[in-house]
Design a protein around this motif. Sequence first.
Motif, short mmCIF file in Angstrom:
data_model
loop_
_atom_site.label_atom_id
_atom_site.label_comp_id
_atom_site.label_asym_id
_atom_site.label_seq_id
_atom_site.Cartn_x
_atom_site.Cartn_y
_atom_site.Cartn_z
N UNK A 150 0.90 -1.34 -0.06
CA UNK A 150 -0.01 -0.09 0.06
C UNK A 150 0.93 1.36 -0.14
N UNK A 151 2.26 1.14 0.14
CA UNK A 151 3.04 2.34 0.30
C UNK A 151 3.01 2.98 -1.08
N UNK A 152 2.75 2.49 -2.12
CA UNK A 152 2.82 2.95 -3.64
C UNK A 152 1.56 2.57 -4.12
N UNK A 153 0.73 1.76 -4.09
CA UNK A 153 -0.23 1.22 -4.78
C UNK A 153 -1.33 2.42 -4.36
N UNK A 154 -1.55 2.32 -3.04
CA UNK A 154 -2.61 3.54 -2.74
C UNK A 154 -2.45 5.07 -3.30
N UNK A 155 -1.46 5.48 -3.09
CA UNK A 155 -1.27 6.73 -3.71
C UNK A 155 -1.26 6.76 -5.42
N UNK A 156 -1.02 5.76 -5.97
CA UNK A 156 -1.14 5.74 -7.45
C UNK A 156 -2.74 5.48 -7.55
N UNK A 157 -3.32 4.60 -7.01
CA UNK A 157 -4.76 4.46 -7.23
C UNK A 157 -5.65 5.66 -7.00
N UNK A 158 -5.34 6.48 -6.17
CA UNK A 158 -6.05 7.60 -5.62
C UNK A 158 -6.35 8.60 -6.58
N UNK A 159 -5.79 8.48 -7.83
CA UNK A 159 -5.62 9.53 -9.03
C UNK A 159 -7.18 9.46 -9.45
#
Length: 507
Positions: free
Chosen positions: A169-178
């Motif tokens: 989630x360290x990187x998947x959450x920020x990327x998905x939030x777009x």
Amino acid sequence: MVLKGNALYVRALIGGSLGFVTFGWDAGVLGGVLLTNEFQSAMGFPDTNTISMITSIFLLASWLGCMIISIFGMKLGRRQWIIYGCLVQVVGTIISATSYSSGQMIAGRTLIGVGNGFLTSMIPIYVAEMAVAVNKRGQGVNMMIAAASLGTALAYWVDFGMVFASSQAVWRFPVAFQVVWAFATVAVIYPMPDTPRWLYAKDRTTDADVVLERLYDKAITEGVVQEAKQDIHASLELERTESDSLRIKDFFWDTSAMQTARRIRTGMILIGVAYLMGIDMIFYYTSTIFQVYIGLSPLTASGLAAAATTVLATTNYIGSYYMEKLGRRTWLIGGAIGQSIFMLVFTVLLSQPSSSQVGAAAAAMLFGWIAVFGPTWGPVTYVYSTEIMPLRYRHIGFSLSVSCQWIAAFLTVYAGPIAIADTSVGWRTWIWFLVFNVIAIPYVYFCCPETRGHSLEQIDLLFISDSLKDTDLAQTLAHNRPVTGDLETTTKAEDANSVPGTEKGSI
């Protein structure tokens, strides 16, 4: 409830801002997670070249999106392209957020980039063409860039918060939030009409009249609305007097009556130079610059990266507020001078042996450069480029201008880290950016006439040849006053007679 007047314009401004938040979010979201173990392991611990491609393919794809707009932009209208851009971004974001290889990530970011090309080409045009008051138009387009900076800052702060997590989630959450920003943009823009200028250009007069009435909150028979309509028609007819299509040779030496190629060339050079000044190198690799090249700890580097993007967003919004206090030329020339000074000192400091004192001073110079870029070359090049394009070629001219941003950014983001990693080049890479900060000063001084205070139609009169200035159409745009080189007397007279809350005939 049918929105009218300022409320309608404000909704266009909100929708456009949300669309640019998606651009800023994607520009910043990977910068804070590139060095995390979670991202590196998911991508198979890629080398420098692969990392550069993951980050920079978005920029090359954005160029492709701009090229699509330049060819087909007039067919669908400003509003529809914005919606399509958001939907393409949603698909790309889903692919990116579920990636388990660098190839899948590159594919997802390619789609996001194409959608971004649609948005960045059309949103500023949409907002500029929906502005009724001349003294609000520059502020509106400026706010798009401020929104992009806000998106970048938000992404970096989310990245900073995710540093304390330990899962994918360290990187998947920020990327998905777009996807949230993309859907929000669609929700705001979908109920909106297209711009009256596009509708008139497509001979949809009845629909255009309705939108014009809504923007002015007055009947089409009212004098101020009739004058705006006449100006748009006069501008279109003036452009149609130019029988020749765009010619390649005119981009080098324009001898045409409307100076269309010169105007497009000016926009392309301005935006291209703005993104060769170093902004993308700074914001795609902010954490890396602070951590690897300046020598700060990972946590400090991440916090400073978020702070740097916040400075950019803050100065963007400050610039939006004061946008019309100074001329476009003043903002650009003053900004280039300040940026050149900060970039020169920053480059000299990087050439010195590394130490905590040198690192702190270099970081301070970088913050200073960002603070100057924020209200000047970041937004004003967009403002200026939307203003100078003739209506019939506005989608072509502005999309080509923005395409130069993406080509310049791609070269910077892909080649920059490779050059810095080469010990024979290293800090000398920043000399390249310094050169473009400096050459921007004489270019604006000698090649860019002032556009502040003129309607989009009156700006035609700043560029057209003397053979057209005496025509009835030109005099209509000047409101039957003598056409001068800077239209200063025309503008002052119109300001004195303007309708409260609007500028006469100047959407």
